[in-house]
Design an enzyme around this catalytic site. Structure first.
Site, PDB file in Angstrom:
ATOM      1  N   SER A 155       0.841  -1.189   0.000  1.00 34.37           N
ATOM      2  CA  SER A 155       0.000   0.000   0.000  1.00 34.37           C
ATOM      3  C   SER A 155       0.887   1.253   0.000  1.00 34.37           C
ATOM      4  O   SER A 155       1.769   1.369  -0.837  1.00 34.37           O
ATOM      5  CB  SER A 155      -0.958  -0.046   1.193  1.00 34.37           C
ATOM      6  OG  SER A 155      -2.020   0.842   1.009  1.00 34.37           O
ATOM      7  N   ARG A 224     -11.918   6.514   9.007  1.00 31.23           N
ATOM      8  CA  ARG A 224     -11.404   5.154   9.116  1.00 31.23           C
ATOM      9  C   ARG A 224     -12.432   4.139   8.595  1.00 31.23           C
ATOM     10  O   ARG A 224     -12.077   3.140   7.964  1.00 31.23           O
ATOM     11  CB  ARG A 224     -11.064   4.860  10.569  1.00 31.23           C
ATOM     12  CG  ARG A 224     -10.540   3.463  10.833  1.00 31.23           C
ATOM     13  CD  ARG A 224      -9.216   3.210  10.155  1.00 31.23           C
ATOM     14  NE  ARG A 224      -8.576   1.996  10.634  1.00 31.23           N
ATOM     15  CZ  ARG A 224      -7.443   1.509  10.126  1.00 31.23           C
ATOM     16  NH1 ARG A 224      -6.844   2.122   9.128  1.00 31.23           N
ATOM     17  NH2 ARG A 224      -6.907   0.411  10.602  1.00 31.23           N
ATOM     18  N   ASP A 318      -8.333  -6.778  -4.767  1.00 28.45           N
ATOM     19  CA  ASP A 318      -7.982  -5.441  -4.273  1.00 28.45           C
ATOM     20  C   ASP A 318      -8.648  -4.395  -5.169  1.00 28.45           C
ATOM     21  O   ASP A 318      -8.236  -4.198  -6.308  1.00 28.45           O
ATOM     22  CB  ASP A 318      -6.457  -5.279  -4.303  1.00 28.45           C
ATOM     23  CG  ASP A 318      -5.983  -3.956  -3.700  1.00 28.45           C
ATOM     24  OD1 ASP A 318      -6.824  -3.052  -3.474  1.00 28.45           O
ATOM     25  OD2 ASP A 318      -4.775  -3.821  -3.460  1.00 28.45           O
ATOM     26  N   HIS A 351      -7.766  -5.379  -0.504  1.00 27.13           N
ATOM     27  CA  HIS A 351      -6.494  -4.684  -0.329  1.00 27.13           C
ATOM     28  C   HIS A 351      -5.723  -5.181   0.888  1.00 27.13           C
ATOM     29  O   HIS A 351      -4.499  -5.297   0.868  1.00 27.13           O
ATOM     30  CB  HIS A 351      -6.780  -3.184  -0.203  1.00 27.13           C
ATOM     31  CG  HIS A 351      -5.554  -2.361  -0.044  1.00 27.13           C
ATOM     32  ND1 HIS A 351      -4.604  -2.267  -1.029  1.00 27.13           N
ATOM     33  CD2 HIS A 351      -5.098  -1.604   0.986  1.00 27.13           C
ATOM     34  CE1 HIS A 351      -3.618  -1.479  -0.616  1.00 27.13           C
ATOM     35  NE2 HIS A 351      -3.891  -1.066   0.599  1.00 27.13           N
ATOM     36  N   ASP A 352      -6.442  -5.478   1.961  1.00 25.52           N
ATOM     37  CA  ASP A 352      -5.789  -5.884   3.210  1.00 25.52           C
ATOM     38  C   ASP A 352      -5.119  -7.250   3.131  1.00 25.52           C
ATOM     39  O   ASP A 352      -4.481  -7.671   4.112  1.00 25.52           O
ATOM     40  CB  ASP A 352      -6.799  -5.877   4.362  1.00 25.52           C
ATOM     41  CG  ASP A 352      -6.762  -4.567   5.124  1.00 25.52           C
ATOM     42  OD1 ASP A 352      -5.900  -3.714   4.808  1.00 25.52           O
ATOM     43  OD2 ASP A 352      -7.584  -4.386   6.038  1.00 25.52           O
TER      44      ASP A 352
END
Lengths: 380, 380
Positions: A155, A224, A318, A351-352
């Site tokens: 990232s 967040r 992602d 993405h994580d």
């Protein structure tokens, strides 16, 4: 603590750019003194040739592996760093520092401005990915390392890793670049725009002057939550929560937390505000949005002086940094005849995925580091 | 005004469910009296067999086509409704009403509660997609229509269209269902969760009691900005804005509007709050999140009594309601041997493709309506 943990670790601090030698930033402004919080794992070998710099993502910090005294949770990439792990501390010396602009020990908007003796707040100068890397280079110089064996990150960490290869081409043997892009698209900027707007709309933000007062918790939590949606995938959210209601016996048509996913996102938001500074969120997301490696729109031109080899990893699900962006980078590297290994990992974690237990990713990295090590011995 | 416009139109109002005959809602609560704002275009034929109900999306209203006196902008689906257009007013009688819970003339949280003589605010009962359809059926009864030629809508409008076929199976000849789903996934719920949280975090929201006072503009604008990101696609945002900075000569590293996409999103947010009520946003998004046509997780079982034919349209770049969700519905319909035409339209416009000038979609709809008309004559 598992037997492959690096064990108890301590954060260290390096301060530089003291008056009158302040660091000149990308914007032309100056900043100093600058402190970097950093941690190291493993041992630096005698000729200082086994150092790998680990760059963290937007919400990360210097604590990448092991445990702080008394903590129950290890560092953010503990699954990848340790004896026998992907980044094998039996072989390598790992360094991870908190970025400048951050809020976990490095100089950022919550730090004391030496001119006013108060927190910088919005007087903190704009910082970019380049500035983050420049500061990291100062730490490497301080540690007496002449060349990094590798730089690695996912990232925003991946953006720093790429920037390292462009900014200090003679200084990097290999870059491991995961789940990232060479420049933010309109959609990626848009997601950050809304997050920043959420913070600035919170009355407690008070134009950045909230230190020692009520902090803009609600705005930061919202930012967040938006971020978290982009870090997961449709599939991973579906598998984790589906449409599950929080308490079956208590389905009330009200606006409190009804769905499991709602409860999860709120928890993510609420716990984030305990450890992150809202102004740092503004500064760092803006650095991401301004990141653009292309020169007049041409990505290949950015890599003409690059000398390092590359391992690029992207994840199929992602949607924050879709795989087509990694492929654009592969193409631009190949145009420059740069040695690049590209692997698209089939994952549902979005993405994580780069942060999550991932046997495939770990093997890719350890195999790649072994190859680079072998090649570097062959070359010498 | 183009020659294919329906011209100047006026919103009409239908009030029902007056005391003591309040409408019983999905939740078991009652609501009354209920007013529906609606518009009609074209002429109802003698045997009242040419009526098509148009259902609007989350932020839509009864004004689907033509111009209100003095307005420069036409209704929200004017490109599709008019003489010679997809929904041809030379042939069909179109009806569009504002949903209950809405804020454009129909009864919603901003309406006066007859019991208190004040706006309902959060005393407004929970409403569902089923309740929206039930109210629409009352309007159709009032107009003396015994069977709808078709019901059509995109996004939330598509959910109402599907619900019509399930709830009133003998009442619908054909359903045109565009860019929608039969139940919200965790990701879709999550996007709404953040939007609702943005509204409720705005101090001006005041637990819903803001009528006649400062309204939660910032929270609602944020919710709309989040929504807009999900309505566009990575590609359409890229094509429209790229990474363009707002004023090249004025690139300031501050937190004001730097990127074109930022300016666009802020404009979308700011203009939305002029026409939409924050509590309606809470009520309607919750109705969407609770929408689940499956019975114990089995979608096919939902359609066992359905008698209408279906045209399903999905757009390749729609990431809010991805095409796999439309395909799930196609499969469930086919399991029940229902006549369904499914078309995946290749578009870069994302979810909003159904609202945008779209020659392909218009032809699909007009051809489909012609086919249904021919079949209905053959059958009779």
């Amino acid at each position: 603590m598992d037997k492959n943990s690096v064990g108890i670790v301590e954060t260290q601090y390096f301060t530089f750019a003291k008056s009158p030698n302040e660091m000149v930033l990308d914007s032309g402004d100056t900043l100093g003194p600058i402190t970097l919080a950093y941690e190291t794992y493993g041992e630096l070998n005698e000729n200082k040739s086994n150092a790998i710099y680990i760059c963290h993502a937007l919400s990360g910090d210097a604590h990448a592996a092991g445990y702080h005294q008394g903590d129950k949770k290890p560092g953010w990439w503990d699954i990848m760093i340790g004896p026998g792990k992907a980044f094998d501390t039996n072989k390598f010396f790992l360094i991870c520092s908190n970025v400048i602009g951050g809020c976990s020990g490095s100089t950022g908007p919550s730090s004391i401005n030496p001119k006013t003796k108060k927190p910088y707040a919005l007087d903190f100068p704009a910082i970019t990915i380049k500035d983050m890397v420049t500061a990291q280079k100062r730490l490497i110089d301080h540690l007496g390392i002449k060349k990094l064996f590798a730089v690695a990150g996912g990232s925003m960490g991946g953006q720093q890793a790429v920037k390292w290869t462009v900014q200090y081409p003679d200084f990097i043997r290999a870059a491991i670049v995961i789940a990232t892009t060479t420049r933010h698209t309109a959609q990626q900027i848009a997601l950050h725009v809304v997050g920043r707007q959420a913070i600035m709309s919170d009355p407690a933000w008070n134009n950045g002057n909230y230190y020692g007062k009520k902090t803009p918790e609600q705005g930061l939590a919202l930012a967040r939550m938006i971020g978290h949606i982009s870090y997961m995938s449709d599939q991973s959210m579906g598998e984790k929560f589906g449409r599950k209601l929080r308490k079956k016996e208590n389905v009330s048509y009200n606006f409190s937390t009804n769905f499991e996913v709602e409860s999860y996102l709120r928890h993510q938001g609420d716990s984030f505000v305990q450890r992150f500074d809202a102004n740092s969120y503004l500064y760092i997301t803006r650095a991401l949005d301004y990141f653009d490696l292309t020169k007049d729109g041409k990505l290949a031109d950015a890599f003409t002086n690059v000398k390092s080899k590359f391992l690029l990893i992207a994840f199929t699900s992602d949607w924050l940094y879709p795989t087509y962006q990694a492929k654009e980078m592969v193409k631009a590297l190949k145009i420059n005849d740069i040695d690049v290994s590209y692997i698209e990992v089939d994952s549902s974690y979005g993405h994580d995925a780069f942060l999550i237990e991932n046997e495939g990713q770990a093997r890719l990295i350890s195999n790649y580091l072994n190859r680079i090590q072998k090649e570097s011995i062959d070359e010498s």
